[in-house]
Design a protein around this motif. Structure first.
Motif: not given
Length: 390
Positions: A117-129, A161-167
């Motif tokens: 599971i890479k950062a872009p996949v996590i980022q997309k999910a976080v944006n959706n949430y 997850f360290d690479k993910v930006e939290i809205p």
């Protein structure tokens, strides 16, 4: 022994190993241990040791050596992490978090290999949430902790997850304004509740309106908390690990433990309710063993109401009388606060009355109304100066 020790191979290279004591053999009663060796660094040995200890704590056993390199899914790691998380939070927090996560997050991630599971996949999910849920940080917090745990245990080479930006969290700045009643609207609600529902229901909502306490604090009250007009608020409804509603033995926050003074009308209403409740239970041969102030009876056993009880009362009332303003139960708390400030209560006094842990919380939610007071004060001063100028 769980100690990690260093040793040398025949060719002079350094390796690390450890052993872990296991439960006694159920048949022979003999002590057992399991050993792991061949680690290139102390850090890698420590990661594997921690993982095995968590597994032993969770399952009471450790997988045999040949399963060491078994591929792990996000769901597998989530279950391991949950054992640790359960020890760090209250049952109600655990129930609320796991319920939301297992309903909305696990279906997307559960079967995916954690190391793929890479950062872009996590980022997309976080944006959706963030787009779908006001409290989306519940999901990002779990994702962050599970990926961090996976990295610490050596299941992944990087913490993606360290690479993910939290809205930024969305805040409904208009919520407070829509959740406040005027004095006339409040009186109308209480009058309808008195006419349509039981006396207990009326006393409950009157208590919210005249004290500003939280709905679950009121539902968790016991008669022993009332000493004359002094009411000790130090409990709240909570959920146990089976998601059952119970009266907790701790307040919501440290600041929530407080003593308030009731006005005469509220005090008299509670005394009347106490007398009626005792008569009702005595006539049926039931005992209020938990000393609860507000009681639901199921199969002859008095117990606390569910936290949804007051919501149901309001919804039925609003459906029957469409002219009533649409609010939820928390509006009684907001209304109390705004009316208190309008009558001159200071923010510090209001902070204690509401049970906020710090002054900033009170200020954040009710600053608009203190600004209104400041405006009125400025207008009064202008009238004073204008009158003197004449």
């Amino acid at each position: 022994m769980k100690r990690i020790e260093k040793y040398k191979l025949k060719n002079g290279e350094t390796r690390y190993r450890f052993q872990i004591p296991l439960p006694r053999d159920p048949m022979s009663g003999k002590r057992r241990t399991t050993r792991r060796s061949g680690f290139l660094s102390r850090e890698k040995a420590k990661l594997e040791l921690n993982r095995l200890m968590a597994q032993l704590d969770r399952d009471g056993a450790i997988d045999p050596k040949e399963k060491y390199n078994e591929l792990r899914t996000f769901g597998d790691v989530y279950k391991e992490w949950l054992v640790i998380y359960k020890r760090t939070v209250r049952p109600t927090t655990y129930s609320q978090t796991t319920s939301a996560v297992e309903r909305n997050l696990l279906p997307q991630f559960s079967e995916l290999r954690i190391d793929k599971i890479k950062a872009p996949v996590i980022q997309k999910a976080v944006n959706n949430y963030a787009d779908k849920y006001m409290e989306f940080h519940r999901y990002t917090t779990v994702l962050r902790r599970v990926f961090k745990y996976a990295y610490k245990m050596g299941y992944t080479d990087n913490d993606e997850f360290d690479k993910v930006e939290i809205p930024e969290e969305k805040r409904n700045n208009h919520k407070l304004e829509t959740d406040v009643l005027t004095k006339d609207q409040l009186d109308q609600y209480l009058r309808f509740i008195h006419n349509e529902y039981s006396f207990e229901n009326y006393v409950y909502f009157m208590l919210l309106a005249r004290t500003g306490m939280r709905r679950s604090e009121a539902l968790a009250l016991k008669w022993s908390d009332l000493k004359g007009r002094r009411l000790h608020i130090h409990r709240t409804l909570t959920k146990d690990y089976d998601n059952k509603t119970v009266v907790g033995d701790m307040p919501k926050t440290k600041g929530s433990d407080r003593v308030i003074i009731l006005d005469d009308k509220t005090h008299n209403l509670l005394n009347q309710h106490h007398l009626r409740l005792n008569n009702y239970l005595t006539e049926r041969g039931w005992s209020n063993t938990e000393d609860l102030m507000f009681v639901s009876v199921s199969k002859g056993h008095p117990q606390c109401h569910s936290s949804s009880w007051p919501y149901g009362s309001l919804r039925r009332l609003q459906k029957r009388y469409p002219q009533l303003k649409r609010i939820d139960v928390h509006a009684f708390r907001h209304t109390y606060a705004t009316l208190a400030l309008e009558t001159g209560m200071t923010l510090l006094d209001l902070q204690h009355q509401l049970g906020h842990s710090n002054y900033g919380t009170t200020l954040k939610y009710y600053a608009k109304y203190t600004d209104n007071q400041k405006t009125k004060a400025a207008e009064k001063m202008q009238q004073f100066f204008d009158a003197n100028d004449n």
